[in-house]
Design a protein around this motif. Structure first.
Motif, short mmCIF file in Angstrom:
data_model
loop_
_atom_site.label_atom_id
_atom_site.label_comp_id
_atom_site.label_asym_id
_atom_site.label_seq_id
_atom_site.Cartn_x
_atom_site.Cartn_y
_atom_site.Cartn_z
N SER A 46 5.38 10.77 -7.19
CA SER A 46 6.54 9.89 -7.11
C SER A 46 6.60 9.25 -5.73
O SER A 46 6.25 9.87 -4.74
CB SER A 46 7.84 10.67 -7.34
OG SER A 46 7.84 11.22 -8.64
N VAL A 47 7.05 8.00 -5.71
CA VAL A 47 7.30 7.31 -4.45
C VAL A 47 8.80 7.11 -4.38
O VAL A 47 9.42 6.61 -5.32
CB VAL A 47 6.57 5.94 -4.41
CG1 VAL A 47 6.88 5.19 -3.13
CG2 VAL A 47 5.06 6.16 -4.55
N ALA A 48 9.41 7.50 -3.27
CA ALA A 48 10.87 7.45 -3.13
C ALA A 48 11.39 6.02 -3.24
O ALA A 48 10.67 5.06 -2.96
CB ALA A 48 11.28 8.06 -1.79
N ASP A 49 12.66 5.87 -3.66
CA ASP A 49 13.31 4.57 -3.74
C ASP A 49 13.15 3.80 -2.44
O ASP A 49 13.20 4.39 -1.36
CB ASP A 49 14.80 4.72 -4.04
CG ASP A 49 15.05 5.14 -5.49
OD1 ASP A 49 14.11 5.05 -6.31
OD2 ASP A 49 16.19 5.55 -5.79
N LYS A 51 10.64 2.62 -1.11
CA LYS A 51 9.37 2.85 -0.43
C LYS A 51 8.27 2.14 -1.21
O LYS A 51 8.44 1.76 -2.35
CB LYS A 51 9.07 4.35 -0.31
CG LYS A 51 10.10 5.10 0.51
CD LYS A 51 10.19 4.55 1.92
CE LYS A 51 11.27 5.25 2.72
NZ LYS A 51 11.46 4.66 4.02
N THR A 52 7.13 1.97 -0.60
CA THR A 52 6.05 1.18 -1.19
C THR A 52 4.79 2.01 -1.31
O THR A 52 4.44 2.75 -0.39
CB THR A 52 5.77 -0.05 -0.31
OG1 THR A 52 6.96 -0.82 -0.21
CG2 THR A 52 4.67 -0.92 -0.88
N LEU A 53 4.09 1.86 -2.41
CA LEU A 53 2.77 2.43 -2.58
C LEU A 53 1.78 1.30 -2.34
O LEU A 53 1.79 0.29 -3.04
CB LEU A 53 2.59 2.99 -4.00
CG LEU A 53 1.16 3.42 -4.35
CD1 LEU A 53 0.75 4.62 -3.49
CD2 LEU A 53 1.04 3.75 -5.82
N THR A 54 0.95 1.44 -1.35
CA THR A 54 -0.02 0.41 -1.01
C THR A 54 -1.42 0.94 -1.22
O THR A 54 -1.76 2.02 -0.76
CB THR A 54 0.14 -0.02 0.47
OG1 THR A 54 1.48 -0.49 0.66
CG2 THR A 54 -0.84 -1.12 0.83
N VAL A 55 -2.22 0.16 -1.95
CA VAL A 55 -3.63 0.50 -2.16
C VAL A 55 -4.43 -0.49 -1.34
O VAL A 55 -4.17 -1.69 -1.38
CB VAL A 55 -4.00 0.40 -3.65
CG1 VAL A 55 -5.49 0.66 -3.84
CG2 VAL A 55 -3.16 1.36 -4.47
#
Length: 163
Positions: A46-49, A51-55
């Motif tokens: 999970s990624v918190a509200d 916040k961003t998941l960057t690939v």
């Protein structure tokens, strides 16, 4: 084994080939966590509200479905594999560029062409299953046939036949 709480006040390094194993308890990192050569995540991530998941620049592959909530921007080409379907729900779709369709196309609702724009059909046949109403001057550039047993009717306007 160490069954006590330990606080490290400096860097901790593990020698190459060694493993850090965390039991069933929670693990928290208060700062950045860099992970290299990860092989498997065995549970949900999970990624918190807010916040961003960057690939990075590498490829990303998903083995399951992808659900996206919110506005989404795709900054490069999008392809759908052969034999697969691209489906849009009941919301509006807008294209800013051209649309090329290869294959049979079914339009299941009314189709409108904006004022001042042209509908052009190539050199293939065009078949209409219903009536055709034309408003405005019409030019027919080839022969016109009326099927046997059908009538060609001219209203009460002027008719000119030049031939």
């Amino acid at each position: 084994k160490c069954n006590i709480l330990t606080t490290f006040k400096d860097n901790v390094r593990f020698a190459d080939g060694k493993i850090l194993t965390v039991g069933t308890g929670a693990t928290t990192s208060g700062g950045a966590l860099d992970v290299y050569e990860i092989k498997t995540l065995n549970d949900n991530v999970s990624v918190a509200d807010s916040k961003t998941l960057t690939v990075g620049a590498g490829a990303s592959a998903l083995g399951g479905s992808l659900a996206v909530t919110g506005t989404t921007t795709l900054n490069d080409d999008v392809s759908v594999a052969a034999g697969k379907t691209f489906t849009v729900g009941n919301g509006a779709s807008a294209l800013g560029g051209s649309l090329t369709v290869t294959g049979t196309t079914a339009l299941n609702e009314n189709v409108s062409v904006a004022a001042g724009k042209t509908l052009t059909v190539g050199n293939g046949a065009t078949a209409l299953g219903g009536s055709l109403t034309v408003t405005g001057t019409t030019t027919l550039n080839d022969n016109v046939s009326v099927a046997d047993g059908k009538t060609f009717t001219v209203g009460n306007g002027a008719t000119a036949i030049g031939g």
